[in-house]
Design an enzyme around this catalytic site. Structure first.
Site, PDB file in Angstrom:
ATOM      1  N   GLU A   1      -2.818   6.643   3.731  1.00 30.49           N
ATOM      2  CA  GLU A   1      -3.241   5.416   3.532  1.00 30.49           C
ATOM      3  C   GLU A   1      -3.296   4.809   4.909  1.00 30.49           C
ATOM      4  O   GLU A   1      -2.453   5.616   6.514  1.00 30.49           O
ATOM      5  CB  GLU A   1      -1.315   5.111   3.074  1.00 30.49           C
ATOM      6  CG  GLU A   1      -1.337   3.323   3.283  1.00 30.49           C
ATOM      7  CD  GLU A   1      -0.189   2.928   3.835  1.00 30.49           C
ATOM      8  OE1 GLU A   1       1.189   3.457   2.828  1.00 30.49           O
ATOM      9  OE2 GLU A   1       0.264   1.519   3.650  1.00 30.49           O
TER      10      GLU A   1
ATOM     11  N   LYS B   1       0.870  -1.595  -0.154  1.00 38.10           N
ATOM     12  CA  LYS B   1       0.044   0.240  -0.126  1.00 38.10           C
ATOM     13  C   LYS B   1       0.987   1.353   0.238  1.00 38.10           C
ATOM     14  O   LYS B   1       0.738   1.837  -0.631  1.00 38.10           O
ATOM     15  CB  LYS B   1      -1.104  -0.014   1.159  1.00 38.10           C
ATOM     16  CG  LYS B   1      -2.063  -1.234   1.357  1.00 38.10           C
ATOM     17  CD  LYS B   1      -2.904  -0.551   2.084  1.00 38.10           C
ATOM     18  CE  LYS B   1      -2.663  -0.811   3.578  1.00 38.10           C
ATOM     19  NZ  LYS B   1      -1.820  -1.635   4.376  1.00 38.10           N
TER      20      LYS B   1
ATOM     21  N   CYS C   1      25.989   5.543  12.727  1.00 38.27           N
ATOM     22  CA  CYS C   1      25.363   5.636  14.442  1.00 38.27           C
ATOM     23  C   CYS C   1      26.062   4.212  15.248  1.00 38.27           C
ATOM     24  O   CYS C   1      27.323   4.513  15.202  1.00 38.27           O
ATOM     25  CB  CYS C   1      23.797   5.167  14.610  1.00 38.27           C
ATOM     26  SG  CYS C   1      22.964   5.965  15.849  1.00 38.27           S
TER      27      CYS C   1
ATOM     28  N   GLU D   1      20.924   7.034   5.128  1.00 41.69           N
ATOM     29  CA  GLU D   1      20.549   6.244   4.536  1.00 41.69           C
ATOM     30  C   GLU D   1      18.886   7.331   4.686  1.00 41.69           C
ATOM     31  O   GLU D   1      17.860   7.239   3.659  1.00 41.69           O
ATOM     32  CB  GLU D   1      20.260   5.467   5.134  1.00 41.69           C
ATOM     33  CG  GLU D   1      19.417   5.515   6.165  1.00 41.69           C
ATOM     34  CD  GLU D   1      20.159   5.195   8.112  1.00 41.69           C
ATOM     35  OE1 GLU D   1      21.465   6.114   7.468  1.00 41.69           O
ATOM     36  OE2 GLU D   1      19.988   4.705   8.798  1.00 41.69           O
TER      37      GLU D   1
ATOM     38  N   HIS E   1      22.004   9.346  10.872  1.00 42.07           N
ATOM     39  CA  HIS E   1      21.516   8.298   9.888  1.00 42.07           C
ATOM     40  C   HIS E   1      21.144   8.520   8.102  1.00 42.07           C
ATOM     41  O   HIS E   1      20.287   9.519   7.696  1.00 42.07           O
ATOM     42  CB  HIS E   1      19.919   7.958  10.682  1.00 42.07           C
ATOM     43  CG  HIS E   1      20.226   6.823  11.454  1.00 42.07           C
ATOM     44  ND1 HIS E   1      20.745   5.853  11.931  1.00 42.07           N
ATOM     45  CD2 HIS E   1      20.358   7.317  12.787  1.00 42.07           C
ATOM     46  CE1 HIS E   1      20.554   4.686  12.588  1.00 42.07           C
ATOM     47  NE2 HIS E   1      20.141   6.085  13.376  1.00 42.07           N
TER      48      HIS E   1
HETATM   49  N1  GLN Z   1      22.875   2.347  20.754  1.00 46.60           N
HETATM   50  C1  GLN Z   1      23.176   3.697  20.364  1.00 46.60           C
HETATM   51  C2  GLN Z   1      23.205   4.534  21.226  1.00 46.60           C
HETATM   52  O1  GLN Z   1      21.772   5.021  21.607  1.00 46.60           O
HETATM   53  C3  GLN Z   1      23.259   3.602  18.979  1.00 46.60           C
HETATM   54  C4  GLN Z   1      21.714   4.252  18.545  1.00 46.60           C
HETATM   55  C5  GLN Z   1      22.028   4.264  16.939  1.00 46.60           C
HETATM   56  O2  GLN Z   1      22.351   3.071  15.984  1.00 46.60           O
HETATM   57  N2  GLN Z   1      20.825   4.320  16.029  1.00 46.60           N
HETATM   58  O3  GLN Z   1      23.766   5.867  21.180  1.00 46.60           O
END
Ligand code: GLN
Length: 541
Positions: free
Chosen positions: A146, A22, A386, A514, A512
């Site tokens: 959605e 969906k 991260c 991504e 992040h």
């Molecule tokens: N566990 C790690 C932290 O809290 C990394 C978190 C993650 O990779 N999003 O800093």
């Protein structure tokens, strides 16, 4: 409150089974309408009682998608952003938990004094308010909604009821219903079967909704006779019954729907002018994906590998960055515990790049550290995200700076060599929900670094989700041994990016990236990582 007449609403429901796509359907419709010049947004309503997916296990729910404004949301918002190339916000994802939380808080405050608080109208009114909020902002021509789950589920009933009421209030020209269903192929009969779709539409009719458009998921293309049969039994004209057969890439779905005239049918139903569509860039992108000249193999070492949805945005970022580099990225998800038991060399030999994704908890950490050591020593391109950055710092501290006991406070509480420690503002945090460092923060890049080379600008903004960070006490020592802190928070107190000397491409980021890679605009770090891996693959031939 009266509706702003010019906003049009498209509701998307699913029938027969879950996981029909969906989210991809919503994204594809949104893209086609956007490419016709309309301003479009997509929102997701999830029927679970959690306030947000932030506390759910990635094995079960898949990735938690973080928006710029720091909301922890459903992974479908990632598809919306990647397809539409627009930023989503907290307002784009509502859960049953949020709805009940709001209604119960208001009840305690006395907002409903004298009344019995009920699912209809109190819960449905709160859902309707949230369904209309983006439309009322005046920013959009079209709002796509959605509804999670499958029609017939107990949990989704209030959402379907709210949708029915909005459709009635707004009228047929302003709100339409798209139902995504399954048309299975039964090999023993050698036929596609329409009965599940008939039943699913019947379910929807019982709830007071006649779908305007059907999107039929199937393995092969639906032939005309099948579409006509479905049309006859469901009261949907056959030109509004679409075949959404399996494609080699999800990014082809908009083209498949376009070739059947779906966007025209929608515009006609909503009485919107038929503006010219610009599909060239998207078509080129899909061609690039399908015709990549070489394969690049990347090892992604994590611990949630049984559910590939746990790393959804990473997989998609590889598709985008592969297309830009004219390669197909084959990402193998490898358990970091396997590296612990079998050794890094055995498992990682033959890969052209290593990515360590985000994660939580101690399990598999030593495997990740061993994998990073192997990539560093063998000059294999490395990308740490991260937790991946945190593991790279631990590895460097242990094996290059000689701090044998280097670790993270997430795994060993009392240790004077915790090169990764809890962020000061996190120390007092006790509750688990929405309490991490979340959302977009600025980062300043050092010139003449791989980071700067990728972004080509001094200041960036990226999304975070973590509680731990590089311990500043060890910064000087790490730097002395060749670690480069290529990205810092503007006050220079937080390490946001690292890299190392004498390695072709070794980059870690605390955020992040991504989450910000878009279909036709790959994230710069993924683009450069894949480029380095591609070069490594050719050098290794
Ligand atoms: N566990 C790690 C932290 O809290 C990394 C978190 C993650 O990779 N999003 O800093």
């Amino acid at each position: 409150m009266p509706f702003k007449k010019k906003v049009k609403y498209i509701f998307i429901t699913g029938g027969v089974v879950s996981s029909l796509g969906k989210g991809i359907t919503a994204s594809s419709i949104g893209l086609l309408l956007k490419l016709r010049g309309y301003s479009v947004t997509i929102q997701k309503f999830d029927p679970y009682i959690n306030v947000d997916p932030g506390t759910m296990n990635p094995f079960q729910h898949g990735e938690v998608y973080v928006t710029d404004d720091g909301a922890e949301t459903d992974l479908d918002l990632g598809h919306y952003e990647r397809f539409l190339d627009v930023d989503m916000s907290r307002a784009n994802n509502t859960t049953t938990g949020q709805v009940y939380h709001e209604v119960i808080t208001r009840e305690r405050r006395g907002d409903f004094l004298g009344a019995t608080v009920q699912v209809i109208p109190h819960i449905t009114d709160e859902i309707k308010k949230r369904m209309k909020v983006l439309g009322d902002s005046g920013k959009y021509d079209i709002v796509i909604t959605e509804i999670g789950g499958t029609v017939g589920d107990i949990e989704s009933l209030p959402f379907i009821e709210a949708m029915r009421q909005i459709m009635l209030e707004m009228g047929r020209k302003n709100a339409i219903s798209v139902h995504v269903t399954l048309v299975p192929y039964i090999s023993s009969a050698g036929e596609m079967k329409t009965k599940p779709t008939q039943h699913s539409v019947k379910n929807l009719l019982e709830l007071g909704i006649q779908p305007n458009i059907l999107v039929c998921r199937s393995e092969g293309k639906l032939v005309k006779e099948i579409r006509e049969k479905i049309a006859l039994f469901t009261n949907v004209p056959s030109e509004a019954v679409f075949s959404a057969h399996d494609c080699s890439t999800i990014y082809e779905v908009p083209l498949v729907l376009f070739n059947q005239n779906m966007d025209r049918v929608i515009l006609e139903r909503l009485k919107l002018p038929d503006i010219n569509i610009h599909l060239d860039e998207w078509t080129r992108f899909v061609e690039q994906i399908k015709n990549a000249s070489r394969i690049v193999k990347i090892a992604v070492c994590g611990k949630y590998i049984e559910n590939k949805d746990a790393y959804k945005s990473i997989s998609e970022a590889f598709v985008h960055s592969g297309a830009e580099n004219d390669v197909k990225v084959v990402a193998d998800f490898i358990s970091s515990e396997d590296i612990e038991s079998k050794g890094a060399e055995k498992i990682l030999k033959g890969y052209h790049g290593l990515l360590i994704p985000g994660g939580f908890g101690e399990r598999g950490i030593e495997g990740k550290i061993a994998a990073i050591k192997f990539a560093r020593e063998n000059k294999i391109p490395f990308f740490g995200i991260c937790l991946g950055l945190q593991c790279a710092v631990i590895e460097y501290a242990r094996n290059v700076c000689g701090l044998k006991k280097a670790n993270s406070a997430e795994f060993v509480k009392k240790n004077s060599f915790n090169v990764i420690h809890i962020m000061p503002e996190q120390i007092k945090v006790k509750v688990k929900g929405a309490s991490m460092r979340l959302g977009a923060y600025p980062c300043v890049l050092k010139k003449k670094t791989l980071a700067y080379e990728a972004y080509k600008k001094p200041k960036i903004s990226e999304r975070h989700r973590h509680r731990f960070e590089v311990n500043n006490k060890f910064r000087a020592q790490l730097e002395e041994y060749g670690m480069i802190f290529s990205g810092l928070s503007p006050d220079e107190k937080l390490v946001e990016m690292i890299e190392i000397e004498n390695h072709p491409w070794f980059v870690g980021c605390q955020f992040h990236p991504e989450l910000k890679s878009r279909a036709t605009n790959a994230h710069p770090l993924f683009r450069e990582f894949v480029k380095a891996a591609s070069e490594f693959s050719q050098g290794n031939k």
